[in-house]
Motif scaffolding. Sequence first.
Motif, short mmCIF file in Angstrom:
data_model
loop_
_atom_site.label_atom_id
_atom_site.label_comp_id
_atom_site.label_asym_id
_atom_site.label_seq_id
_atom_site.Cartn_x
_atom_site.Cartn_y
_atom_site.Cartn_z
N ALA A 20 0.84 -1.20 0.00
CA ALA A 20 0.00 0.00 0.00
C ALA A 20 0.87 1.25 0.00
N LYS A 21 1.97 1.23 0.77
CA LYS A 21 2.89 2.37 0.79
C LYS A 21 3.51 2.60 -0.59
N MET A 22 3.84 1.51 -1.28
CA MET A 22 4.40 1.63 -2.63
C MET A 22 3.37 2.22 -3.58
N THR A 23 2.12 1.83 -3.44
CA THR A 23 1.04 2.38 -4.26
C THR A 23 0.92 3.89 -4.05
N VAL A 24 0.98 4.31 -2.78
CA VAL A 24 0.91 5.74 -2.47
C VAL A 24 2.11 6.48 -3.04
N LEU A 25 3.30 5.87 -2.93
CA LEU A 25 4.52 6.50 -3.45
C LEU A 25 4.43 6.72 -4.95
N VAL A 26 4.02 5.69 -5.68
CA VAL A 26 3.88 5.79 -7.13
C VAL A 26 2.84 6.86 -7.49
N THR A 27 1.75 6.90 -6.75
CA THR A 27 0.70 7.88 -7.01
C THR A 27 1.18 9.30 -6.77
N VAL A 28 1.87 9.53 -5.65
CA VAL A 28 2.34 10.87 -5.29
C VAL A 28 3.31 11.40 -6.34
N PHE A 29 4.29 10.58 -6.71
CA PHE A 29 5.26 11.04 -7.70
C PHE A 29 4.60 11.23 -9.06
N GLY A 30 3.67 10.35 -9.40
CA GLY A 30 2.97 10.49 -10.67
C GLY A 30 2.18 11.78 -10.75
N ILE A 31 1.55 12.17 -9.64
CA ILE A 31 0.76 13.40 -9.61
C ILE A 31 1.67 14.63 -9.58
N GLY A 96 3.47 10.08 -14.46
CA GLY A 96 3.54 11.54 -14.45
C GLY A 96 3.22 12.14 -15.80
N LEU A 97 3.82 11.61 -16.86
CA LEU A 97 3.58 12.13 -18.20
C LEU A 97 2.14 11.88 -18.65
N HIS A 98 1.59 10.76 -18.21
CA HIS A 98 0.19 10.45 -18.54
C HIS A 98 -0.75 11.44 -17.84
N ASN A 99 -0.54 11.62 -16.54
CA ASN A 99 -1.39 12.55 -15.78
C ASN A 99 -1.26 13.98 -16.31
N ALA A 100 -0.06 14.32 -16.79
CA ALA A 100 0.19 15.69 -17.26
C ALA A 100 -0.76 16.10 -18.38
N ALA A 101 -1.07 15.17 -19.27
CA ALA A 101 -1.96 15.50 -20.39
C ALA A 101 -3.35 15.88 -19.89
N TYR A 102 -3.84 15.17 -18.89
CA TYR A 102 -5.17 15.46 -18.35
C TYR A 102 -5.15 16.69 -17.45
N ALA A 156 -5.45 8.59 -10.59
CA ALA A 156 -4.03 8.23 -10.59
C ALA A 156 -3.74 7.12 -9.58
N LEU A 157 -4.42 7.17 -8.44
CA LEU A 157 -4.24 6.13 -7.43
C LEU A 157 -4.64 4.76 -7.99
N LYS A 158 -5.76 4.73 -8.68
CA LYS A 158 -6.23 3.46 -9.25
C LYS A 158 -5.36 3.04 -10.44
N ASP A 159 -4.90 4.03 -11.23
CA ASP A 159 -4.03 3.72 -12.36
C ASP A 159 -2.68 3.16 -11.93
#
Length: 223
Positions: A20-31, A96-102, A156-159
């Motif tokens: 779960a911590k890894m999921t949050v980490l990936v989400t935070v950096f992606g956002i 991050g690049l994916h979220n950036a477009a939206y 992003a969290l679900k992605d």
Amino acid sequence: MSIWDFSVIPNYFMSFLDAAKMTVLVTVFGILIGIIFGLILALMRISNYRILSIPARVYIWIVRGTPLLLQLLLIYFGLVNIVRIGNLPSAFLALGLHNAAYIAEIFRGSIQGIARGQREAGLSLGMTEGKVMRRIVLPQAFKRAVPSLSNQLIIALKDSSLASAVAIPELLLYARQLGSSTFRLMEMLSIAAIYYLIMTSVLTILANGIEKRLNVSDFKVLE
């Protein structure tokens, strides 16, 4: 008798914490990457210079028109031939690049929603275009963008579950691995679902709280 035994869920629930911590980490950096790059894209998109607006339009068109999983695999396997990049940085970058477009489209709509008279008032006071954007337009645009940004954060969290495709030990990958070793795949996937529901619910509550504070602030100003 059911082949599923959901009574085992409490026994394995806490073992999912690291995933779960890894999921949050990936989400935070992606956002974070998405917000920074998305703002740059938004400013390029609304620019009067075609050399800036056209590349931004093309980028947004490509990213929004192709699946995130495909983009993740292209970055992971494509960049390996150019630079040495690990699976975790590639997941950060792809999300991050994916979220950036939206996020760029969210910011663009918010910026263009600011009344033109406010910009003209700033210019009449002797402010430059850059100062008007930084001091008048962007602060209001960020406030207007909060509801949409909150929704994008939940998406992003679900992605982030797609990061399992490049062996990131997040919730979905851990659930599948543990399910295979214990022969309790449905139970382990149910635990992952519970974690996702908890995290998305927390984010929704926080987002609603922020929106209420902003609405209260606006109401006081209007009064």
